[in-house]
Design a protein around this motif. Sequence first.
Motif, PDB file in Angstrom:
ATOM      1  N   THR A 187       1.302  -1.157   0.069  1.00 15.67           N
ATOM      2  CA  THR A 187      -0.285  -0.735  -0.018  1.00 15.67           C
ATOM      3  C   THR A 187       1.389   1.736   0.235  1.00 15.67           C
ATOM      4  N   ARG A 188       1.956   1.162   0.959  1.00 16.08           N
ATOM      5  CA  ARG A 188       2.605   2.281   0.444  1.00 16.08           C
ATOM      6  C   ARG A 188       3.525   2.489  -0.449  1.00 16.08           C
ATOM      7  N   ILE A 189       3.775   1.784  -1.133  1.00 17.78           N
ATOM      8  CA  ILE A 189       4.640   2.125  -2.777  1.00 17.78           C
ATOM      9  C   ILE A 189       3.384   2.581  -3.502  1.00 17.78           C
ATOM     10  N   VAL A 190       2.721   1.860  -3.600  1.00 17.71           N
ATOM     11  CA  VAL A 190       1.686   1.288  -4.148  1.00 17.71           C
ATOM     12  C   VAL A 190       0.544   2.788  -4.894  1.00 17.71           C
ATOM     13  N   VAL A 191      -0.296   3.339  -3.640  1.00 15.07           N
ATOM     14  CA  VAL A 191      -0.410   4.049  -3.375  1.00 15.07           C
ATOM     15  C   VAL A 191       0.135   5.477  -2.327  1.00 15.07           C
ATOM     16  N   GLU A 192       0.301   5.512  -1.727  1.00 11.83           N
ATOM     17  CA  GLU A 192       0.961   6.695  -0.873  1.00 11.83           C
ATOM     18  C   GLU A 192       2.066   7.525  -1.812  1.00 11.83           C
ATOM     19  N   LYS A 193       1.974   8.268  -2.215  1.00  9.26           N
ATOM     20  CA  LYS A 193       2.931   9.597  -1.578  1.00  9.26           C
ATOM     21  C   LYS A 193       4.881   9.867  -1.646  1.00  9.26           C
ATOM     22  N   ASN A 194       5.003   8.457  -0.464  1.00 10.06           N
ATOM     23  CA  ASN A 194       6.125   8.219  -0.799  1.00 10.06           C
ATOM     24  C   ASN A 194       6.526   7.067  -1.302  1.00 10.06           C
ATOM     25  N   GLY A 195       5.374   6.487  -1.934  1.00 16.21           N
ATOM     26  CA  GLY A 195       5.240   5.130  -2.738  1.00 16.21           C
ATOM     27  C   GLY A 195       6.239   6.265  -4.654  1.00 16.21           C
ATOM     28  N   MET A 196       5.437   6.981  -4.519  1.00 17.51           N
ATOM     29  CA  MET A 196       5.701   7.635  -5.582  1.00 17.51           C
ATOM     30  C   MET A 196       7.050   8.079  -6.162  1.00 17.51           C
ATOM     31  N   LYS A 197       7.744   9.007  -4.655  1.00 21.03           N
ATOM     32  CA  LYS A 197       9.225   8.745  -4.156  1.00 21.03           C
ATOM     33  C   LYS A 197      10.556   7.147  -4.541  1.00 21.03           C
ATOM     34  N   VAL A 198      10.102   6.341  -4.580  1.00 18.86           N
ATOM     35  CA  VAL A 198      10.441   5.409  -4.154  1.00 18.86           C
ATOM     36  C   VAL A 198      10.344   5.094  -5.714  1.00 18.86           C
ATOM     37  N   GLY A 199       9.436   4.801  -6.118  1.00 27.24           N
ATOM     38  CA  GLY A 199       9.453   4.684  -7.986  1.00 27.24           C
ATOM     39  C   GLY A 199      10.487   5.627  -8.725  1.00 27.24           C
ATOM     40  N   ASN A 200      10.122   6.633  -8.108  1.00 26.25           N
ATOM     41  CA  ASN A 200      10.261   8.108  -9.281  1.00 26.25           C
ATOM     42  C   ASN A 200      12.486   7.629  -8.855  1.00 26.25           C
ATOM     43  N   LYS A 201      12.865   7.203  -7.545  1.00 22.22           N
ATOM     44  CA  LYS A 201      14.293   7.222  -7.722  1.00 22.22           C
ATOM     45  C   LYS A 201      14.388   5.553  -7.883  1.00 22.22           C
ATOM     46  N   ALA A 202      13.548   4.668  -8.190  1.00 22.54           N
ATOM     47  CA  ALA A 202      14.038   3.632  -9.149  1.00 22.54           C
ATOM     48  C   ALA A 202      14.434   3.519 -10.084  1.00 22.54           C
ATOM     49  N   ARG A 203      13.570   4.070 -10.941  1.00 23.66           N
ATOM     50  CA  ARG A 203      13.558   4.900 -12.103  1.00 23.66           C
ATOM     51  C   ARG A 203      15.123   5.375 -12.377  1.00 23.66           C
ATOM     52  N   GLU A 204      15.409   6.428 -11.649  1.00 20.49           N
ATOM     53  CA  GLU A 204      16.591   7.308 -12.058  1.00 20.49           C
ATOM     54  C   GLU A 204      17.904   6.497 -11.756  1.00 20.49           C
ATOM     55  N   VAL A 205      17.894   5.252 -10.711  1.00 17.80           N
ATOM     56  CA  VAL A 205      19.122   4.223 -10.617  1.00 17.80           C
ATOM     57  C   VAL A 205      18.899   3.583 -11.742  1.00 17.80           C
ATOM     58  N   SER A 206      17.330   3.046 -12.058  1.00 18.23           N
ATOM     59  CA  SER A 206      17.872   1.904 -13.836  1.00 18.23           C
ATOM     60  C   SER A 206      18.251   2.702 -14.733  1.00 18.23           C
ATOM     61  N   GLU A 207      18.066   4.042 -14.980  1.00 24.68           N
ATOM     62  CA  GLU A 207      18.244   4.918 -16.463  1.00 24.68           C
ATOM     63  C   GLU A 207      20.020   5.276 -15.633  1.00 24.68           C
ATOM     64  N   LYS A 208      20.429   5.298 -14.156  1.00 26.32           N
ATOM     65  CA  LYS A 208      22.134   5.631 -14.311  1.00 26.32           C
ATOM     66  C   LYS A 208      22.595   4.045 -14.434  1.00 26.32           C
ATOM     67  N   ILE A 209      22.423   2.748 -13.758  1.00 22.24           N
ATOM     68  CA  ILE A 209      23.032   1.899 -14.585  1.00 22.24           C
ATOM     69  C   ILE A 209      22.637   1.333 -16.577  1.00 22.24           C
ATOM     70  N   THR A 210      21.915   1.532 -16.484  1.00 26.05           N
ATOM     71  CA  THR A 210      21.913   1.535 -17.918  1.00 26.05           C
ATOM     72  C   THR A 210      22.638   2.493 -18.875  1.00 26.05           C
ATOM     73  N   VAL A 211      22.965   3.584 -18.614  1.00 24.24           N
ATOM     74  CA  VAL A 211      24.165   4.775 -19.231  1.00 24.24           C
ATOM     75  C   VAL A 211      25.419   3.492 -18.670  1.00 24.24           C
ATOM     76  N   LYS A 212      25.176   3.479 -17.591  1.00 26.23           N
ATOM     77  CA  LYS A 212      27.278   3.008 -17.023  1.00 26.23           C
ATOM     78  C   LYS A 212      27.817   1.700 -17.492  1.00 26.23           C
TER      79      LYS A 212
END
Length: 86
Positions: free
Chosen positions: A41-66
Amino acid sequence: MPMHLDQPLNARLVEDVGVGMEVKRDDNGKLDRKEIARVITRIVVEKNGMKVGNKAREVSEKITVKEVDEIDEMVEVVLQLCGKRK
């Protein structure tokens, strides 16, 4: 959900970096349905989850570039070893 060996440490690291949330076990080491539901629920519904999702995407993009950069470097090394480039 960490199961064994290095996974509990990895779960804490993932949470510390901000790209996920650990599902904590009870005092007996068992997973609780309510705790799993709370984390989902925290990941999918709450604002904190949006931060986690955004951070995961950011890290994923950095790993891909690396990875692309490292592959390019490795290709260059192989070409040098084959005598194709200097």
